[in-house]
Design a protein around this motif. Structure first.
Motif, PDB file in Angstrom:
ATOM      1  N   THR A   1     -29.764 115.509 105.192  1.00 59.69           N
ATOM      2  CA  THR A   1     -30.508 116.368 104.266  1.00 59.69           C
ATOM      3  C   THR A   1     -30.822 117.725 104.865  1.00 59.69           C
ATOM      4  O   THR A   1     -30.656 118.766 104.222  1.00 59.69           O
ATOM      5  CB  THR A   1     -31.816 115.675 103.851  1.00 59.69           C
ATOM      6  OG1 THR A   1     -31.511 114.400 103.284  1.00 59.69           O
ATOM      7  CG2 THR A   1     -32.567 116.518 102.830  1.00 59.69           C
ATOM      8  N   SER A   2     -31.284 117.749 106.113  1.00 60.86           N
ATOM      9  CA  SER A   2     -31.656 119.024 106.728  1.00 60.86           C
ATOM     10  C   SER A   2     -30.446 119.926 106.917  1.00 60.86           C
ATOM     11  O   SER A   2     -30.523 121.147 106.733  1.00 60.86           O
ATOM     12  CB  SER A   2     -32.344 118.781 108.076  1.00 60.86           C
ATOM     13  OG  SER A   2     -31.480 118.080 108.959  1.00 60.86           O
TER      14      SER A   2
ATOM     15  N   ALA B   1     -27.799 119.936 105.061  1.00 60.97           N
ATOM     16  CA  ALA B   1     -27.332 120.379 103.744  1.00 60.97           C
ATOM     17  C   ALA B   1     -28.035 121.655 103.293  1.00 60.97           C
ATOM     18  O   ALA B   1     -27.461 122.464 102.565  1.00 60.97           O
ATOM     19  CB  ALA B   1     -27.534 119.266 102.723  1.00 60.97           C
ATOM     20  N   ARG B   2     -29.285 121.848 103.722  1.00 65.77           N
ATOM     21  CA  ARG B   2     -30.024 123.048 103.310  1.00 65.77           C
ATOM     22  C   ARG B   2     -29.381 124.322 103.851  1.00 65.77           C
ATOM     23  O   ARG B   2     -29.459 125.376 103.215  1.00 65.77           O
ATOM     24  CB  ARG B   2     -31.479 122.957 103.782  1.00 65.77           C
ATOM     25  CG  ARG B   2     -32.330 121.958 103.013  1.00 65.77           C
ATOM     26  CD  ARG B   2     -33.807 122.208 103.273  1.00 65.77           C
ATOM     27  NE  ARG B   2     -34.150 121.996 104.674  1.00 65.77           N
ATOM     28  CZ  ARG B   2     -34.595 120.847 105.171  1.00 65.77           C
ATOM     29  NH1 ARG B   2     -34.753 119.810 104.371  1.00 65.77           N
ATOM     30  NH2 ARG B   2     -34.891 120.730 106.454  1.00 65.77           N
ATOM     31  N   ASP B   3     -28.774 124.230 105.028  1.00 56.81           N
ATOM     32  CA  ASP B   3     -28.169 125.415 105.646  1.00 56.81           C
ATOM     33  C   ASP B   3     -26.687 125.555 105.338  1.00 56.81           C
ATOM     34  O   ASP B   3     -26.068 126.545 105.743  1.00 56.81           O
ATOM     35  CB  ASP B   3     -28.346 125.350 107.168  1.00 56.81           C
ATOM     36  CG  ASP B   3     -29.807 125.416 107.583  1.00 56.81           C
ATOM     37  OD1 ASP B   3     -30.580 126.051 106.857  1.00 56.81           O
ATOM     38  OD2 ASP B   3     -30.156 124.829 108.624  1.00 56.81           O
TER      39      ASP B   3
ATOM     40  N   ALA C   1     -20.985 121.680 105.902  1.00 55.81           N
ATOM     41  CA  ALA C   1     -21.656 120.403 105.650  1.00 55.81           C
ATOM     42  C   ALA C   1     -20.941 119.266 106.364  1.00 55.81           C
ATOM     43  O   ALA C   1     -21.136 118.100 106.045  1.00 55.81           O
ATOM     44  CB  ALA C   1     -21.714 120.128 104.146  1.00 55.81           C
TER      45      ALA C   1
END
Length: 251
Positions: A102-103, A105-107, A148
């Motif tokens: 998840t973390s 994916a934010r970047d 990703a």
């Protein structure tokens, strides 16, 4: 028996070849050195990653399919993999899981500047940048895009030219003096890079010169880099992102 030695100095040593009939010296680098050059790495970098007891073997290794124990730079457990997998694969199993977390994916898709990135820019690539800069505004200090997934041991891709405003990357490919660049394994890695960037919302336009075949709708196939080829690349940007988006970044 024939012992093989390569121009890079790897392969059969004089001592190892003493009992053979002859030593055949090939006037090219060994398969591993060729792969290292294609992936813009160094043997020293590999030696830092391999488990210490196996460094001496890897120092003279010529095979890309040889399997070793590797130390994950992020401190995860050691893992077994071939040299080819380490140079072209996603690193250890935990890194693979973290890259899709998840973390991360934010970047994903965020362009940035990696000051420590070691790349080689040809004169033709510099000319491509100059010609593109005459048509659209190219940002300074951006050379990587966050992915990703892991790509060649990193969670980023480093295209020749990054245009954040359009989320388009531009690559120049030609077979080089060897006539082997961007073919075979390197062509497969080009496709993998394009797929990885597409996953995070980026399009890759490839100018494919010197007899290289098209890799898809975003390929500009030409004999060599010309003004016409660059104009076709800009036109393809319009087809991908629309006239308004491209007009907003015109030089």
């Amino acid at each position: 028996m024939v012992a093989v030695r390569f121009r890079c100095g790897h392969g059969a040593s004089p001592d190892a070849a003493a009992g053979t009939e002859r030593v055949l010296t090939l006037q090219r680098g060994c398969p591993l050195c060729m792969l290292i050059a294609e992936t813009q790495r160094s043997r020293a970098e590999l030696l830092r990653k391999v488990a210490p007891p196996e460094r001496a073997l890897l120092a003279n290794e010529t095979r890309v399919g040889a399997e070793y124990s590797w130390v994950c730079p992020r401190g995860h457990d050691r893992y077994r993999a071939t040299v080819l997998a380490v140079l072209s694969g996603p690193s250890c199993a935990k890194c693979i899981r973290n890259a899709s977390g998840t973390s991360a994916a934010r970047d994903a898709g965020v362009p940035s500047m990696n000051a420590g990135l070691r790349t080689r820019t040809s004169m033709t690539e510099q000319r491509l940048r100059m010609l593109l800069a005459e048509r659209i505004r190219l940002p300074q200090g951006v050379n990587t895009i966050r992915l990703a997934r892991m790509f060649y041991g990193r969670q980023e891709a480093w295209p020749d030219i990054v245009i954040p405003a359009l989320r388009i990357a531009v690559e120049y490919d030609d077979p080089g003096r060897s006539r082997r660049a961007h073919r075979g394994l390197k062509q497969a890695s080009d496709r993998e890079k394009d797929d990885a960037l597409a996953e995070v919302g980026w399009e890759v336009i490839r100018i494919r010169a010197g007899g290289l075949e098209s890799l898809g709708a975003n390929s500009i196939v030409c004999a060599s880099l010309t003004i016409a080829a660059v104009d076709r690349a800009v036109e393809r940007m319009r087809e991908i992102r629309g006239d308004a988006a491209v007009d907003a970044v015109l030089a």
